[in-house]
Write an enzyme that holds these catalytic residues in place. Structure first.
Site, PDB file in Angstrom:
ATOM      1  N   ARG A  65      44.971 -13.902  23.023  1.00  0.00           N
ATOM      2  CA  ARG A  65      44.018 -12.765  22.946  1.00  0.00           C
ATOM      3  C   ARG A  65      43.277 -12.584  24.446  1.00  0.00           C
ATOM      4  O   ARG A  65      42.103 -12.505  24.578  1.00  0.00           O
ATOM      5  CB  ARG A  65      42.895 -13.290  22.158  1.00  0.00           C
ATOM      6  CG  ARG A  65      42.155 -11.942  21.490  1.00  0.00           C
ATOM      7  CD  ARG A  65      41.306 -12.183  20.418  1.00  0.00           C
ATOM      8  NE  ARG A  65      40.582 -10.938  20.013  1.00  0.00           N
ATOM      9  CZ  ARG A  65      40.187 -10.788  18.521  1.00  0.00           C
ATOM     10  NH1 ARG A  65      40.454 -11.791  17.874  1.00  0.00           N
ATOM     11  NH2 ARG A  65      39.851  -9.523  18.338  1.00  0.00           N
ATOM     12  N   CYS A  66      44.183 -12.244  25.460  1.00  0.00           N
ATOM     13  CA  CYS A  66      43.748 -11.909  26.851  1.00  0.00           C
ATOM     14  C   CYS A  66      44.805 -11.243  27.433  1.00  0.00           C
ATOM     15  O   CYS A  66      45.974 -11.211  27.027  1.00  0.00           O
ATOM     16  CB  CYS A  66      43.048 -12.950  27.387  1.00  0.00           C
ATOM     17  SG  CYS A  66      44.349 -13.990  28.316  1.00  0.00           S
ATOM     18  N   GLN A  97      55.659  -9.287  18.256  1.00  0.00           N
ATOM     19  CA  GLN A  97      54.645  -8.357  18.894  1.00  0.00           C
ATOM     20  C   GLN A  97      55.219  -7.419  19.552  1.00  0.00           C
ATOM     21  O   GLN A  97      54.614  -6.220  19.938  1.00  0.00           O
ATOM     22  CB  GLN A  97      53.647  -9.121  19.810  1.00  0.00           C
ATOM     23  CG  GLN A  97      52.800 -10.059  18.958  1.00  0.00           C
ATOM     24  CD  GLN A  97      51.668 -10.790  19.829  1.00  0.00           C
ATOM     25  OE1 GLN A  97      51.692 -12.007  19.794  1.00  0.00           O
ATOM     26  NE2 GLN A  97      51.040 -10.260  20.631  1.00  0.00           N
ATOM     27  N   GLU A 113      40.458  -7.829  23.589  1.00  0.00           N
ATOM     28  CA  GLU A 113      40.666  -9.131  24.078  1.00  0.00           C
ATOM     29  C   GLU A 113      39.095  -9.485  24.969  1.00  0.00           C
ATOM     30  O   GLU A 113      39.044 -10.705  25.123  1.00  0.00           O
ATOM     31  CB  GLU A 113      41.818  -9.488  24.799  1.00  0.00           C
ATOM     32  CG  GLU A 113      42.831  -9.044  24.009  1.00  0.00           C
ATOM     33  CD  GLU A 113      44.198  -9.012  24.717  1.00  0.00           C
ATOM     34  OE1 GLU A 113      45.191  -9.312  24.078  1.00  0.00           O
ATOM     35  OE2 GLU A 113      44.249  -8.591  25.890  1.00  0.00           O
TER      36      GLU A 113
END
Lengths: 289, 813
Positions: free
Chosen positions: B397-398, B250, B767
């Site tokens: 996802r945050c 990522q 997110e």
């Protein structure tokens, strides 16, 4: 996630398959849809030295009526079971149960023979076959024999099939008038095994239940035929008291393991809930409700 | 007018140069356009190029021998039988890596992590040896035959026992150290203590409070579980001395720096490439042993080494998320206005502290825990501890522990509402930060950029028919039926981050964009982020199109190759839009600045006589006199004013002045089968405010995905361990990934409150639905039991847990 080495065989006939199985004994495994065996091999929990693929064997994929009874070839896929309107009309519980097995991809390959022959208590079709009082046709070096589904299961992944036998067909007796069938399965998601599931086949004759069969999925070390529960319904109007008695009798024979979906007490309670719902649904269907 | 007619007309007008402003804007496909994603053409055809698609000449394969034990001493490792397997080339152990000092690697949190177990294993499935073979089959056979002799040690699984005097000491390698990278610690199993807020003032607020509530909550250990597992191909060119590392990264630029630091190779001799990546969700931020072993293998063998995780490897060993044991208290007046908040957290970080947060933030941005509410004082403590579990603690996802914080405050609002008998929407309306209070300084130190929470919640309540739902619920309760209504009005904090407080390994968390405009009027842009499915190739092109007047279809976006793009910190924590898109917009503006000079030259006027008009500069007051961007592009290479360099090319590095604060109002309605505990989600309405909306269709897709992951977490995801540290359910047979069948229908909506400090006012959205979705589900489930005095139910809300509540209440029959 890669299987150990194995030899691959693709026989063209049942006789050829039986002789391969006879030759390799314990080292041989037959491959049907592969959706139980291949994951086990990838995890190296199963390491058969010889894999005998039945997908090239002729004559094992069929659905036919023989003197009122239904004959289903062992290599018939769950998708084919679901697709057959004729079968759904003659024996609706098959489609109902098959649609609750795994997902469309698995059902396209997974076979009814593999489902019943593997001896996995989590598989759905064994209880259905027990409730229907079906029999399984086995072919070995000594010829063919037939065994009742209710007598077939001996332990986890252990059945009455001999190592050198192949299950070739399932025979389901004709459905009489007034017969209702239902399969109720509690599961978290598509693809899951049942937390608890119940198959019920009962016949109503003028307000009285003339015949009843209850069988359970994934609630013990084998699929379970609930004889006492079945008896508790027979001869009754399948009223609240009879249902209560049947549910209690069904729950009494369960012995599930705790897993991530819940402790033993939950799974046994759910056995009761599924049994109750299957009985009520089958009764409603039997009386045209 | 039909679509065809519109198109025909547009074409004709373009030809005659009389297109209206609106038509020229539409032709750009810029900000606000519902454009289909450029990248989908290859993905839906199966033409993506993922790591495991990479094949190189002479490539070999690596696989790990993993520990069956959660805590054990390694007495010996025998490679002989494995090396005898045909095709097996090498077996690496910690002893082989020790001379290179690569048997341990630094984590992004200041700790270190074993690359291959050094003397001890600390969690089940930990990497013990790396087998390299000619093909995957031989590697798989080889790992079966490496014989490891273990001496089992006492196992520490319960983090609440980690700091006991008699707890087994896990990390003998750091047991005498006063700190392991994140401040002082008080026990060999203690990692850090982090505090935020004013303790004394908070104590005072509680002392004088009319009402207080307290609840213990456990946000379970979950795993991001991207569709594609982690993997890499390391290729050392023995002749040039250059290492190319393809991988599921990522943050490829950071990986290059990390590889350089730990290998000693010059950064110029390292090229890191993230090809197409199949989801990240925080799982693919940090470095993993597989990358190091592949690099070492390639250096030693002079051949490319590929390593690809299995699903079980991924779920059981690479970075998990959450695992926060939280305790929270609220103090309030009799009308439910919150006067103080106190939160204490015990954070289970597993065997190594390898969470991925900006380095000054051991508990991430957990102190956003005051949420959308005007809470005057608060105090928060977080203690991190080691246990015999896989390491991690990433932002799934945050943005860095925001999910935990949002879950806690959104649940606590409901707890307080129930205590006071106030409606759960009303308690929020009473406590919201008001629109006129922005920019808002929170008592825990954050400056919220913009928001209008009251409008959002009222719009949500109207959309779902909130009053009617409450009436229906009352009727159902009277009949003994269970129906729950859950509200979450969350605020996120995304876009890490400002250089004054956000860095990784000392590198500030800026973002970058380079744009080159080609002579014939198309362009290429390179950004330091990396899409793992968010649609960057489309949205960045749209932003740049709006800034430079070149159609987004003619703008190619590239990310992920460190030899090609400028340095950036990557994609996680919803930072691509707040930081990356800002760099893209600013780079576009720099292009336009130069274009203005060229246009002035072309039109023989002064720069100040020009004004920008969608895709061209026009002379003020003489709209027919204009230079289109397409022509300016050619002029940049052919007809320049004196003193200007050729070309039309810029790079922008953007240091965000602040975080952005997206928010939302979600309402969830559930019906519960009290006999089985099954939950049916009847309705889920999600209003998101992410500021300026770049591509509404992509936003909707992001919201759908985030809500589906929120549903998965709230209803089923959990990494469970037994008492001896066996990880249970680390395959998709058990770990809950909902299919389309289980996933509820999502209703999406929005308000638009732009960020005042972001170049285009955008805040990020990927997110938010996960952050807000989880408490909305949980609140709905608990609300179904609120009339029975239930204030909290532990996640995940599986059927059996809900049934257990029914059973305890005697309503399951």
């Amino acid at each position: 996630m890669i299987p150990a080495n194995f030899e691959y065989h693709r026989p063209g006939s049942v006789d050829e398959a039986v002789s391969l199985l006879t030759e390799h004994g314990e080292d041989g495994r037959v491959l049907a849809g592969g959706h139980s065996l291949i994951p086990m091999m990838k995890l190296r929990l199963a390491e058969p030295a010889h894999l005998i693929d039945l997908n090239g064997v002729e004559g094992l994929r069929s659905i036919a009526e023989v003197e009122g009874a239904i004959h289903i070839g062992a290599m018939t896929t769950q998708a084919e079971i679901i697709a057959s309107d004729d079968l759904a009309a003659r024996c609706p519980i098959l489609r109902e149960a098959a649609e609750l097995i795994a997902d469309p991809q698995v059902r396209a390959c997974g076979t009814i023979g593999g489902n019943v022959a593997n001896g996995d208590p989590g598989n759905d079709m064994p209880a259905v076959m027990m409730a229907l009082d079906a029999s399984f046709v086995l072919r070995g070096p000594g010829g063919e024999r037939s065994l009742a589904a209710r007598e077939f299961y001996e332990g986890p992944f252990e059945t009455a099939r001999d190592d050198d036998e192949i299950l070739t067909a399932l025979r389901i007796p004709a459905r009489g008038a007034g017969q209702g069938q239902a399969y109720c399965k509690l599961k978290r998601k598509v693809g899951d095994y049942a937390i608890a599931a119940a198959a019920v086949v009962l016949t109503m004759d003028g307000g009285t239940c003339s015949q009843a069969a209850v069988a359970l999925t994934n609630l013990g070390i084998t699929p379970l035929y609930a004889e006492a529960a079945s008896a508790a319904l027979t001869g009754t109007a399948v009223d609240a008291a009879a249902i209560e008695a049947a549910v209690e009798a069904a729950v009494a024979i369960t012995d599930p393991a705790a897993d991530l979906h819940g402790p033993v007490v939950y799974r046994r309670r759910m056995a009761g809930v599924m049994t109750r719902r299957a009985i009520e649904t089958a009764r409603a269907r039997a009386t045209g409700g | 007018m039909s679509e065809t007619q519109t198109e025909t007309q547009a074409e004709t007008q373009t030809e005659t140069q009389t297109a209206t402003t609106a038509e020229r804007e539409a032709a750009l496909g810029g900000i606000g356009c519902d454009k289909r994603r450029k990248e989908d053409a290859r993905f839906i055809r199966g033409q993506g190029n993922f790591v495991d698609d990479i094949k190189m000449p002479k490539m070999v394969f690596g696989d790990f021998v993993r520990s069956p034990h959660a805590h054990a001493r390694i007495k010996s490792i025998d490679k002989e039988k494995a090396l005898a397997v045909p095709g097996v080339i090498a077996v690496l152990t910690a002893d082989d890596l020790r001379p290179l000092n690569l048997h341990w690697m630094p984590t992004l949190a200041g700790d270190r992590q074993a690359v291959l177990a050094d003397e001890k294993v600390h969690f089940q499935n930990q990497e013990v040896a790396f087998v390299i073979a000619e093909d995957r089959y031989a590697a798989s056979d080889g790992i079966q035959l490496v014989e490891v002799d273990y001496e089992e040690l006492p196992v520490l699984i319960d983090p609440k026992k980690a700091l006991d005097d008699d707890a087994p000491i896990l990390r003998e390698d750091v047991k005498d150290k006063d700190e392991v990278g994140q401040g002082p610690r008080r026990h060999p199993n203690h990692i850090f203590n982090w505090q935020s807020g004013d303790k004394d003032a908070t104590d005072k607020a509680f002392d004088g409070a009319a009402v207080t509530v307290k609840e213990e909550m456990f946000y379970q250990r979950v795993h991001p579980s991207p569709l594609e597992t982690c993997g890499c191909v390391a290729s050392m060119d023995a002749v040039s001395g250059r290492l190319t590392l393809y991988g599921t990264f990522q943050a490829p630029h950071v990986v290059r720096t990390v590889v350089s630091l730990i290998s000693g190779l010059a950064e110029s001799n390292i090229r890191v490439v993230s090809p197409d990546v199949g989801g990240g969700f925080g799982n693919k931020v940090g470095p993993y042993p597989g990358y190091v072993c592949s690099v070492v293998g390639s250096i030693v063998l002079g051949r490319p080494v590929k390593w690809i995780e299995s699903r079980i490897d991924n779920i059981s060993t690479t970075a998990f998320a959450r695992d926060y044991h939280m305790s929270c208290e609220l103090a309030a007046d009799k009308d439910g206005r919150i006067t103080g908040l106190r939160a204490n957290v015990l954070a289970d970080h597993g065997a190594f502290n390898s969470h991925a947060q900006p380095m000054k933030w051991p508990a991430g941005f957990f102190n956003i825990v005051t949420g959308s509410y005007d809470i005057p004082t608060a105090h928060v403590t977080v203690d991190g501890v080691y246990t015999n579990k896989a390491p991690g603690g990433v932002a799934y996802r945050c943005s860095f522990r925001v999910t935990e914080a949002a879950y806690l405050i959104e649940r606590m609002l409901d707890v307080l509402a129930q205590k006071l008998g106030i409606d759960k929407a009303e308690i929020r309306l009473r406590n919201f930060i008001k629109a006129e209070q922005f920019p808002y300084q929170s008592c825990l130190g954050w400056e919220y950029d913009s928001g209008d929470y009251t409008t959002a919640l009222k719009q949500a309540m109207k959309a779902v028919g909130y009053e009617e739902l409450r009436k229906e619920q009352a009727e159902k309760r009277a009949r003994g039926e269970l129906m729950g209504i859950g509200i979450a009005t969350f605020t996120e904090i995304v876009g890490a981050g400002p250089s004054r407080n956000c860095d990784i390994l000392g590198i500030k968390m800026f973002e970058s964009c380079e744009i080159r405009v080609h002579p014939t009027g198309s362009a290429i842009a390179r950004i330091g982020t990396k899409s793992t499915g968010q649609g960057h190739e489309t949205t960045y092109a749209q932003i740049i199109a709006s800034e430079i007047g070149i159609p987004s279809d003619l703008i190619t976006v590239e990310e992920g190759d460190t030899d090609v793009g400028p340095y950036g910190l990557g994609t996680y924590g919803s930072r691509s839009t707040p930081v990356g898109a800002a760099a893209a917009a600013r780079a576009g503006r720099k292009i336009r600045d130069k274009a203005r000079k060229i246009a002035a030259h072309m039109l023989e006027v002064s720069e100040s006589d020009l004004e920008w008009d969608v895709d061209r500069f026009t002379v003020k007051g003489v709209p027919d006199l204009s230079a289109a961007m397409k022509d300016i592009a050619m002029a940049a290479y052919s007809n320049l004013p004196e003193g200007l360099e050729h070309g039309l090319e810029v790079v922008d590095y953007y240091d965000p002045p602040n975080m952005t604060y997206p928010f939302g109002a979600y309402i969830c309605v559930v019906d519960i089968d009290r006999h089985t505990g099954e939950i049916s989600v009847r309705k889920f309405y999600a209003l998101d405010d992410c500021g300026t909306r770049i591509n509404p269709m992509i936003i909707e897709g992001q919201v759908h995905g985030g809500l589906t992951e929120a549903f998965a977490i709230a209803m089923g995801q959990e990494i469970v361990f037994d008492e001896i540290g066996n990880v249970l359910g680390a395959s998709l047979l058990d770990y809950f990934l909902p299919t389309a069948v289980e996933t509820p229908h999502w209703e999406t909506d929005h308000t638009v409150t732009p960020s005042p400090h972001h170049p285009i006012g955008a805040k990020g959205v990927g997110e938010s639905p996960n952050v807000g979705g989880v408490p909305a589900f949980s609140n709905a489930v608990v609300d179904a039991f609120a009339h029975l005095d239930v204030t909290h139910m532990p996640m995940p809300h599986t059927a059996w847990r809900v049934w257990q509540t029914c059973h305890d209440l005697g309503i399951d029959k």
